[in-house]
Design an enzyme around this catalytic site. Structure first.
Site, PDB file in Angstrom:
ATOM      1  N   PRO A  51      14.769   0.931   6.825  1.00 55.12           N
ATOM      2  CA  PRO A  51      13.930  -0.029   6.077  1.00 55.12           C
ATOM      3  C   PRO A  51      14.230   0.008   4.573  1.00 55.12           C
ATOM      4  CG  PRO A  51      12.599   1.211   7.647  1.00 55.12           C
ATOM      5  CD  PRO A  51      13.955   1.846   7.637  1.00 55.12           C
ATOM      6  N   GLU A  72     -31.546 -13.694  -9.312  1.00 53.64           N
ATOM      7  CA  GLU A  72     -30.301 -13.869  -8.556  1.00 53.64           C
ATOM      8  C   GLU A  72     -30.595 -13.861  -7.049  1.00 53.64           C
ATOM      9  OE1 GLU A  72     -27.368 -10.755  -9.182  1.00 53.64           O
ATOM     10  OE2 GLU A  72     -25.902 -11.724  -7.897  1.00 53.64           O
ATOM     11  N   LYS A  97      22.614   9.814   1.839  1.00 55.74           N
ATOM     12  CA  LYS A  97      22.793   8.679   2.757  1.00 55.74           C
ATOM     13  C   LYS A  97      22.184   7.402   2.149  1.00 55.74           C
ATOM     14  CE  LYS A  97      21.682   7.215   7.446  1.00 55.74           C
ATOM     15  NZ  LYS A  97      20.885   7.540   8.619  1.00 55.74           N
ATOM     16  N   THR A 102      15.881   5.815   7.326  1.00 56.84           N
ATOM     17  CA  THR A 102      16.214   5.234   6.017  1.00 56.84           C
ATOM     18  C   THR A 102      16.500   3.729   6.095  1.00 56.84           C
ATOM     19  OG1 THR A 102      18.580   5.631   6.227  1.00 56.84           O
ATOM     20  CG2 THR A 102      17.271   7.410   5.279  1.00 56.84           C
ATOM     21  N   SER A 149       0.810  -1.235   0.000  1.00 53.94           N
ATOM     22  CA  SER A 149       0.000   0.000   0.000  1.00 53.94           C
ATOM     23  C   SER A 149       0.836   1.275   0.000  1.00 53.94           C
ATOM     24  CB  SER A 149      -0.954   0.036   1.207  1.00 53.94           C
ATOM     25  OG  SER A 149      -1.776  -1.089   1.190  1.00 53.94           O
ATOM     26  N   GLY A 156     -27.152  -1.448 -10.086  1.00 51.84           N
ATOM     27  CA  GLY A 156     -27.913  -0.237  -9.797  1.00 51.84           C
ATOM     28  C   GLY A 156     -29.050  -0.007 -10.779  1.00 51.84           C
ATOM     29  N   CYS A 195     -25.128  -1.090 -13.509  1.00 52.78           N
ATOM     30  CA  CYS A 195     -25.234  -2.555 -13.560  1.00 52.78           C
ATOM     31  C   CYS A 195     -26.260  -3.028 -12.528  1.00 52.78           C
ATOM     32  CB  CYS A 195     -23.851  -3.171 -13.376  1.00 52.78           C
ATOM     33  SG  CYS A 195     -23.748  -4.821 -14.079  1.00 52.78           S
ATOM     34  N   HIS A 248     -20.710  -0.566 -17.401  1.00 50.98           N
ATOM     35  CA  HIS A 248     -19.889   0.102 -16.377  1.00 50.98           C
ATOM     36  C   HIS A 248     -19.117   1.286 -16.968  1.00 50.98           C
ATOM     37  CE1 HIS A 248     -20.261  -2.811 -13.045  1.00 50.98           C
ATOM     38  NE2 HIS A 248     -20.520  -3.662 -14.027  1.00 50.98           N
ATOM     39  N   GLU A 273     -17.697   3.635 -15.483  1.00 49.15           N
ATOM     40  CA  GLU A 273     -16.591   4.099 -14.627  1.00 49.15           C
ATOM     41  C   GLU A 273     -15.223   3.653 -15.127  1.00 49.15           C
ATOM     42  OE1 GLU A 273     -18.813   1.787 -13.876  1.00 49.15           O
ATOM     43  OE2 GLU A 273     -18.081   0.269 -12.473  1.00 49.15           O
TER      44      GLU A 273
END
Ligand code: GLN
Length: 545
Positions: free
Chosen positions: A191, A413, A224, A189, A14, A391, A389, A515, A517
């Site tokens: 890690p 469904e 460094k 630094t 992440s 929705g 969809c 879709h 989006e």
């Protein structure tokens, strides 16, 4: 000679590897290069299609109908190269292919092993993206997971071999790490040093480091890091925290000359950077006035990544309409429990309610009645509504139940025993037993009816958007639905299936089976999301007047 850039991540997950890889892609496109993006995912699923959004966020659907990792959505929003099945490589696919070849006897009696057979399959797939696409100049390969994970090893080994075989300069390594801040505000630094060591143990010397840090690293810290990692000081960059938008990251990198250093390492002469679209987008971002609140009524609300492309498309639409879009994430199960949706959606709600409702895609029965309540509320209070969809199917169920008075109207469904299955399976889907890759998937054409809001949004009757669903508006009920006023605003190009419904006598209430989006970009919002937000904005302003 095509160039390959391997993007890996260390320290923890992440860190925004997908956004960093995409931003680098955007910068290289700004230099006039044709960039292709590839994601390698170390999981054993053949594709992301069978994974719960809770596990892995949304499933991003490509034009050719591949159900891929959500990072492909980042690539699509930041860069403009084609994305297809070939751009998403998973351990599952690789093993599937190798085992299939083994069963066909194609390894001629040899012992089949991770090295070289699995790594060869990975290398073949990575190289194919560049080979089959003669226009490609640069292929950016993002390797999922964190260096040190057992699962990533074959991908890192394939990258090591490719860097060696293609020769330094033709393939480079960009490694993303974290510089944490400890109590007292000190940046650490160590890690990063360890993470680079882990890369070196895999036989890869990173050429470039991108360090995630709260602030921009100073020269001394970069020096460094350079000293401990064999990376040049001017190749240590910071992806520092910003409070604007992730879409500013290409410009954050540009200011540090990331593209120049990458081009130098690859020995590529490129034209001056043209990032005008990104600067224009940031100007729009700064110029937004006012705020609209959109209630997203779905069932995976705790996890932002579950509806990633929908949230991004709303943001893009806000840029296009000059307004900030605030997300009100509403768990449909909560709405299901309340007697009066007004207490959650309406002006009387503790947080002031919402100005528009969006019901996104989804699967399974949980929370469905809450979504139906939200749709009914939007229909009756004349709040703008966009159904995607599921929705759209929810709009049809609401119409069946509350306008036509069929109490048990449902999708088969959710209630296979309903006497009014207003949404149901196509004949060809009835006997499908496999879950993976068997839905109606990918790009197809919808034809919009003249005079509809859908056609107004797209400015054309011919709409190409992507699908991912199994159930359809049931044609058996089409006549009763339309005679009672529900508008069927688009059909598949052969006329057989309904692709869009609109509410009559409503400011803006529309559901689409596809879709939109997935094709929205910060620099070019989806027309449907744009018109939805425009409708919300005009209504909010209207109320204030
Ligand atoms: N579950 C519905 C179907 O399969 C809707 C799918 C979706 O919203 N992507 O048809």
């Amino acid at each position: 000679m095509k160039k390959y850039i391997f993007v890996t991540g260390g320290v923890c997950s992440s860190l925004g590897k997908g956004v960093a890889a995409s931003s680098l892609g955007a910068l290289l496109e700004g230099r006039g290069l044709n960039v292709r993006m590839v994601k390698c995912d170390p999981y054993l699923n053949v594709d992301a299609g069978t994974m719960s959004p809770y596990q892995h966020g949304e499933v991003y659907v490509t034009g050719d109908g591949a159900e891929t990792d959500l990072d492909l959505g980042n690539y699509a929003r930041f860069t403009s190269g084609p994305l297809s099945r070939a751009n998403s490589i998973t351990t599952g696919q690789v093993y599937d292919a190798v085992i299939r070849k083994e069963r066909e006897g194609r390894f001629l009696g040899r012992t089949v092993q991770v090295i070289p057979h699995i790594t060869d399959e990975i290398k073949g797939r990575i190289l194919a993206v560049g080979k089959e696409d003669t226009d490609a100049d640069v292929v950016i390969v993002e390797i999922g997971g964190t260096v040190g994970d057992i699962e990533s090893i074959p991908f890192l080994e394939a990258a090591r071999q490719l860097i060696h075989e293609l020769g330094r300069g033709n393939a480079i390594s960009v490694h993303l790490t974290l510089i944490p801040e400890v109590a007292g505000g000190e940046l650490k630094t160590k890690p990063t040093q360890h993470s680079v060591k882990a890369m070196q143990e895999q036989g890869i010397q990173p050429d470039i480091l991108i360090c995630r840090a709260p602030i921009k690293l100073d020269e001394a810290t970069r020096r460094k890091i350079a000293l401990f990692t064999n990376v040049e000081t001017d190749a240590v960059f910071t992806s520092y925290d910003i409070d604007t938008t992730i879409y500013e990251i290409p410009l954050v990198f540009y200011d540090q000359q990331l593209d120049q250093v990458v081009l130098k390492k690859m020995g590529v002469e490129a034209r001056h950077a043209n990032l005008s679209a990104w600067y224009a987008m940031m100007e729009k971002f700064a110029a937004r006035k006012g705020k609209v609140r959109i209630g997203i009524v779905g069932k995976y609300m705790e996890l932002h990544d579950a509806y990633k492309s929908v949230y991004e498309a709303l943001f893009h639409a806000g840029l296009a309409c000059g307004v900030e879009v605030e997300l009100a994430k509403i768990d449909s199960a909560k709405l299901e429990e309340t007697q009066d949706p007004e207490t959650i959606l309406g002006k009387a709600a503790a947080d002031g309610g919402v100005d528009g409702v969006l019901v996104p895609g989804g699967f399974g029965q949980r929370g469905i009645n809450g979504m139906v309540k939200a749709a009914r509320w939007a229909r009756e209070t004349r709040a703008p509504y966009l159904g995607i969809c599921l929705g759209m199917q929810i709009m049809v169920i609401d119409w069946g139940r509350h306008v036509l008075g069929w109490d048990d109207a449902d999708s088969s469904e959710f209630n296979p025993d309903s006497k009014h299955p207003v949404v149901s399976l196509l004949e060809e889907q009835v006997d499908v037993k496999d879950y993976g890759g068997t839905m109606r998937l990918g790009n197809s054409e919808s034809l919009a009816e003249p005079g509809t809001k859908l056609m107004a949004a797209y400015g054309s009757a011919h709409i190409w958007e992507r699908h991912r669903h199994r159930y359809e508006f049931s044609n058996k009920y089409k006549e009763e639905m339309t005679e009672s006023g529900l508008k069927t605003a688009a059909f598949t190009s052969n006329g057989s299936l309904v692709e869009c419904v609109e509410w009559p006598d409503h400011p803006w209430g529309l559901g689409v089976q596809f879709h939109p989006e997935f094709k929205s970009k910060p620099t070019a919002a989806s027309p449907l999301f744009r018109d939805f937000i425009a409708a919300v904005k005009s209504r909010v302003t209207h109320q204030e007047v």
